[in-house]
Structure formats: structure tokens, C-alpha cells
Design a protein around this motif. Structure first.
Motif, PDB file in Angstrom:
ATOM      1  N   PHE A  41      48.041  34.578  39.248  1.00 38.39           N
ATOM      2  CA  PHE A  41      48.452  33.780  38.350  1.00 38.39           C
ATOM      3  C   PHE A  41      47.647  32.392  37.962  1.00 38.39           C
ATOM      4  CE2 PHE A  41      51.242  32.150  42.290  1.00 38.39           C
ATOM      5  CZ  PHE A  41      50.599  30.772  42.290  1.00 38.39           C
ATOM      6  N   GLY A  42      46.766  32.133  38.956  1.00 37.93           N
ATOM      7  CA  GLY A  42      45.698  31.119  38.626  1.00 37.93           C
ATOM      8  C   GLY A  42      44.812  31.526  37.562  1.00 37.93           C
ATOM      9  N   LEU A  43      44.120  32.778  37.766  1.00 33.15           N
ATOM     10  CA  LEU A  43      43.129  33.171  36.781  1.00 33.15           C
ATOM     11  C   LEU A  43      43.850  33.469  35.264  1.00 33.15           C
ATOM     12  CD1 LEU A  43      40.897  35.551  38.759  1.00 33.15           C
ATOM     13  CD2 LEU A  43      40.777  33.178  38.588  1.00 33.15           C
ATOM     14  N   ALA A  44      45.140  33.697  35.432  1.00 32.92           N
ATOM     15  CA  ALA A  44      45.868  34.208  34.089  1.00 32.92           C
ATOM     16  C   ALA A  44      46.092  32.681  33.222  1.00 32.92           C
ATOM     17  CB  ALA A  44      47.030  34.772  34.238  1.00 32.92           C
ATOM     18  N   LYS A  45      46.053  31.676  34.044  1.00 37.97           N
ATOM     19  CA  LYS A  45      46.241  30.302  33.210  1.00 37.97           C
ATOM     20  C   LYS A  45      45.002  29.485  33.009  1.00 37.97           C
ATOM     21  CE  LYS A  45      49.203  29.239  36.190  1.00 37.97           C
ATOM     22  NZ  LYS A  45      50.371  28.434  36.976  1.00 37.97           N
ATOM     23  N   ILE A  46      43.805  30.395  33.280  1.00 38.30           N
ATOM     24  CA  ILE A  46      42.860  29.480  32.953  1.00 38.30           C
ATOM     25  C   ILE A  46      41.931  30.213  31.921  1.00 38.30           C
ATOM     26  CG2 ILE A  46      40.060  29.100  33.810  1.00 38.30           C
ATOM     27  CD1 ILE A  46      41.238  29.008  36.629  1.00 38.30           C
ATOM     28  N   ALA A  47      41.704  29.295  30.864  1.00 36.10           N
ATOM     29  CA  ALA A  47      41.230  29.707  29.448  1.00 36.10           C
ATOM     30  C   ALA A  47      39.660  29.903  29.420  1.00 36.10           C
ATOM     31  CB  ALA A  47      41.559  28.987  28.337  1.00 36.10           C
ATOM     32  N   PHE A  84      34.014  43.910  39.990  1.00 37.40           N
ATOM     33  CA  PHE A  84      34.043  43.494  38.926  1.00 37.40           C
ATOM     34  C   PHE A  84      35.457  42.525  38.689  1.00 37.40           C
ATOM     35  CE2 PHE A  84      34.770  42.248  34.395  1.00 37.40           C
ATOM     36  CZ  PHE A  84      33.503  41.513  34.011  1.00 37.40           C
ATOM     37  N   LEU A  85      36.434  43.127  39.171  1.00 39.51           N
ATOM     38  CA  LEU A  85      37.945  42.518  39.084  1.00 39.51           C
ATOM     39  C   LEU A  85      37.778  41.187  39.744  1.00 39.51           C
ATOM     40  CD1 LEU A  85      40.692  42.901  38.279  1.00 39.51           C
ATOM     41  CD2 LEU A  85      41.377  43.606  40.511  1.00 39.51           C
ATOM     42  N   LEU A  86      37.051  41.003  40.727  1.00 37.83           N
ATOM     43  CA  LEU A  86      37.274  39.684  41.440  1.00 37.83           C
ATOM     44  C   LEU A  86      35.766  38.778  41.389  1.00 37.83           C
ATOM     45  CD1 LEU A  86      38.658  41.107  44.933  1.00 37.83           C
ATOM     46  CD2 LEU A  86      40.051  40.010  43.137  1.00 37.83           C
ATOM     47  N   HIS A  87      35.027  39.333  40.505  1.00 37.66           N
ATOM     48  CA  HIS A  87      33.860  38.505  40.274  1.00 37.66           C
ATOM     49  C   HIS A  87      34.071  37.055  39.815  1.00 37.66           C
ATOM     50  CE1 HIS A  87      34.007  39.067  35.880  1.00 37.66           C
ATOM     51  NE2 HIS A  87      32.943  38.460  35.772  1.00 37.66           N
ATOM     52  N   ASP A  88      35.120  36.708  39.403  1.00 35.54           N
ATOM     53  CA  ASP A  88      35.209  35.385  38.806  1.00 35.54           C
ATOM     54  C   ASP A  88      36.506  34.765  39.702  1.00 35.54           C
ATOM     55  OD1 ASP A  88      33.137  34.883  36.914  1.00 35.54           O
ATOM     56  OD2 ASP A  88      34.380  35.549  35.559  1.00 35.54           O
ATOM     57  N   GLY A  89      36.977  35.332  40.795  1.00 33.43           N
ATOM     58  CA  GLY A  89      38.264  35.034  41.633  1.00 33.43           C
ATOM     59  C   GLY A  89      37.950  33.675  42.172  1.00 33.43           C
ATOM     60  N   HIS A  90      36.677  33.210  42.342  1.00 32.43           N
ATOM     61  CA  HIS A  90      36.441  31.660  42.937  1.00 32.43           C
ATOM     62  C   HIS A  90      37.127  30.600  41.836  1.00 32.43           C
ATOM     63  CE1 HIS A  90      32.798  33.008  40.672  1.00 32.43           C
ATOM     64  NE2 HIS A  90      33.058  31.697  40.005  1.00 32.43           N
ATOM     65  N   GLU A  91      37.267  31.091  40.669  1.00 31.40           N
ATOM     66  CA  GLU A  91      37.860  30.108  39.610  1.00 31.40           C
ATOM     67  C   GLU A  91      39.363  29.697  40.051  1.00 31.40           C
ATOM     68  OE1 GLU A  91      36.962  31.316  35.773  1.00 31.40           O
ATOM     69  OE2 GLU A  91      34.566  31.561  36.143  1.00 31.40           O
ATOM     70  N   TYR A  92      40.012  30.602  40.614  1.00 28.96           N
ATOM     71  CA  TYR A  92      41.412  30.249  40.823  1.00 28.96           C
ATOM     72  C   TYR A  92      41.568  28.884  41.652  1.00 28.96           C
ATOM     73  CZ  TYR A  92      42.826  31.439  45.600  1.00 28.96           C
ATOM     74  OH  TYR A  92      43.145  31.668  47.060  1.00 28.96           O
ATOM     75  N   LYS A  93      40.258  28.576  42.293  1.00 27.66           N
ATOM     76  CA  LYS A  93      40.295  27.453  43.399  1.00 27.66           C
ATOM     77  C   LYS A  93      39.386  26.396  42.891  1.00 27.66           C
ATOM     78  CE  LYS A  93      42.766  28.384  47.169  1.00 27.66           C
ATOM     79  NZ  LYS A  93      44.034  27.690  47.464  1.00 27.66           N
ATOM     80  N   LEU A  94      38.286  26.766  42.022  1.00 23.04           N
ATOM     81  CA  LEU A  94      37.387  25.713  41.622  1.00 23.04           C
ATOM     82  C   LEU A  94      37.442  25.496  40.228  1.00 23.04           C
ATOM     83  CD1 LEU A  94      34.134  27.216  43.578  1.00 23.04           C
ATOM     84  CD2 LEU A  94      35.641  25.549  44.412  1.00 23.04           C
ATOM     85  N   GLY A  95      38.199  26.346  39.361  1.00 19.61           N
ATOM     86  CA  GLY A  95      38.342  26.096  38.000  1.00 19.61           C
ATOM     87  C   GLY A  95      37.100  26.940  37.420  1.00 19.61           C
TER      88      GLY A  95
END
Length: 233
Positions: A41-47, A84-95
Motif C-alpha cells: 500500500f506504500g508503493l501503490a500511493k507513490i507516483a 524486479f517486483l521488489l527492486h523499488d521496494g525501498h521507496e516505501y520507506k524512503l520515498g
């Protein structure tokens, strides 16, 4: 679940909120801090593209799912798709700091002091790598620093191909020419790249996680996170 000791990114604690309002130390990434429902839900709200295109936001979660599905169809390799699915996962914490913003800050820093831009890019990469290690560890997958050359190549190549296809879909054909692989055929996505909205992006991310990595692993990570939180009280 195996506990992996956390290595601090810096000597200072840097706190941020969890969804329930409690605090997490961003300088101490560790697998027990990762709940994949929160990641979804974090990544789903980051544009992506800082939300500058017209209409509904195109989310990091959608980018991750569509790229993972494209890799699965092209490579027939579930592990590659999961990476690949998780390659941007850090953005849920770091934006998500866009590349143009990072380039602007780097240029400004270089004018301020020689070598500042290089230091800035190094610390950004270190912060992302710390959380990547925690996230992939919680998923039971190798972190990027342990990937093979082929895994690194496939994930990076798909990331650029997706960006080029997304830019064209959201901003028009001229925008695609910005990317190095602009002449590459776009990923074999399911239909046109049309923003899903946050609720669908969250649902599809979790569905893709369960298909590629497993619902048992997702539940194990959640339980590990809950035990960690309980121990902190």
C-alpha cells in the motif's frame, strides 16, 4: 524466519512513522521491519514521474508489477520476475526522489563544493541498498549485491524499458526518446499502460508477490514484523 542483524547506515537515529503512528529508525534497516502488506500500500500511493502527468497517478507498485510480469513472459523465470517486483521496494520507506531532482541537487552540490555530488549519490545509493537488503531478506531472496551479472542486467534493462514505455504512454511519443533504450520494443505488458489507481495497484502487487514468492513467505514476514514490534513495547 531467520533473523539478519542490521547494520546502521549512520551513527545517528533517523525516525519516521509506521502506519500506526509508531516510529521506525530509518538508519537501521532490518528484515523484521518489513511487512509486505505495508510495502504494497506504500508503493501503490507513490507516483512515478512526480505525478506530473494528467489524470490518475501511475504508481511505483504498478511499474513493479507490470515489469515483473513482462520478465516472466519473456524470460520464463520466476526468480528474475520476483527480483524486479521488489527492486523499488525501498521507496516505501524512503520515498521516490525522481532522477531529474537527484540530477538537480547533484549539480547544485558540485557548484557548492567539489566532489559533493559524488558523495551525495553514494549516500543515496547506500540508503537504498540498506533497505533493499532488508526487504529482499524478508522475502527470502538474495539482495542486489548478491545477484548474478545476468540478474543485474535483466532487472536494469527492464527498468529502463519500462520507463521508456511509461513515458510514451503518459507524456506522448517524444518523451520516449529521452531513454537509452528508446528504440527497444516496449515490454509485453497486458494491454496499454494506463494508471490503475492505488487500490488496484496494491491488490495486484500482493497478488504478484504471492504468485512469485509465496503467500507463506508474506505471512512469515508479517509475523516476524509483529513479533519485532511486540518486543519493542
Amino acid at each position: 524466519m531467520t533473523t539478519i542483524s542490521a547494520e546502521r547506515l549512520c551513527s545517528t537515529s533517523v525516525t519516521s512513522f509506521r502506519p500506526d503512528g509508531s516510529l521506525v529508525d530509518l538508519s537501521r534497516p532490518e528484515p523484521c521491519e518489513v511487512d509486505f502488506d505495508e510495502v504494497a500500500f506504500g508503493l501503490a500511493k507513490i507516483a512515478r514521474f512526480t505525478g506530473t502527468h494528467a489524470g490518475t497517478a501511475y504508481s511505483v507498485a504498478q511499474h513493479s508489477v507490470m515489469g515483473a510480469e513482462a520478465i516472466l513472459r519473456e524470460e520464463r523465470d520466476e526468480l528474475l520476475a520476483a527480483l524486479f517486483l521488489l527492486h523499488d521496494g525501498h521507496e516505501y520507506k524512503l520515498g521516490d526522489d525522481s532522477r531529474p531532482k537527484q540530477d538537480l541537487l547533484a549539480a547544485m552540490l558540485d557548484e557548492f563544493s567539489p566532489n559533493s555530488a559524488a558523495a551525495y549519490r553514494q549516500v543515496v545509493a547506500k540508503a537504498k541498498a540498506g533497505w533493499d537488503t532488508a526487504i529482499y531478506g524478508a522475502a527470502g531472496l538474495p539482495a542486489p549485491n548478491a545477484w548474478t551479472k545476468r540478474q543485474l542486467h535483466v532487472v536494469a534493462r527492464m527498468d529502463i524499458r519500462m520507463m521508456a514505455a511509461e513515458a510514451e504512454a503518459l507524456f506522448g511519443s517524444a518523451a520516449r526518446q529521452v531513454y537509452p533504450l528508446a528504440k527497444h520494443p516496449e515490454p509485453l505488458t497486458r494491454g496499454a499502460i494506463i494508471p490503475w489507481g492505488a487500490a488496484k495497484a496494491e491488490e495486484r502487487f500482493l497478488e504478484c508477490f504471492d504468485n512469485l514468492i509465496g503467500i507463506k513467505q508474506r505471512h512469515a514476514a508479517k509475523n516476524n514484523h509483529l513479533m519485532h514490534r511486540k518486543a519493542q513495547r
